[in-house]
Structures are given as structure tokens and as C-alpha cells.
Write a protein that holds these residues in place. Sequence first.
Motif: not given
Length: 117
Positions: A38-40, A91, A112
Motif C-alpha cells: 500500500r502506498e498512502a 491508499g 485506489q
Amino acid sequence: QLQLVESGGGLVQAGGSLRLSCAASRSIASFYEVGWYREAPENQRDLVATITSGGSTNYADSVKGRFTISRDNAKNTVYLQMNALKPEDTGVYYCNAKAARTTPSSWGQGTQVTVSS
């Protein structure tokens, strides 16, 4: 070259559920490890969950008991069932596949997930 395509993201209220899917362009049954990251916003890409070819799983502490990773080798697909979602789960979720311990990873384009409070 392996291609990974994620799907299943969207907007959900806190407490809700989503199931992410990652479809691979060829068999990943023998892959050392596949997983989700996950990339916030303004953050690095962090591990969410992984599963090995032998079925061993590993989860980030923040998702233990809420998320479940699984793989269907017959469909070349990896899933992430996400329950009891929280706003901090928001994220872009990326699928990752690693053929062997020392080989470079393959990444999908991301999907997303937005959890509203």
C-alpha cells in the motif's frame, strides 16, 4: 515479462469491505512470494500482506485480523479480502510477485482504495 493487473478498489465507508484481485499474465504457482503493498499519499510503499508458494502468510500489524490474502493458482490470481476497513487503510494498493528470493519483483499498476469516515 510477467504482467499483473489489479482490480476491486473503490470508495467504501469505514467498517465496510472490499476484495482486491490481482490477475497474472502467466502461472505464478511456483513463485516464491506474491503479495500486496500500500502506498498512502506522501508515504512510502509498505507491505500489507504476502503469501508464499507453500501458503505461508505474513501481514502488517495494522491489518492483522481484518485482511486475508489468498491465491488461486488455477486462475493465476491473488486476492486480498479487506474487512472492517478504516480511513487509514486508504491508499493505492499494488500487487507484487517475486519468482525467487533473489530475483527482482514485478509490480502491477495499482488500484485506489479510499475509506471514508
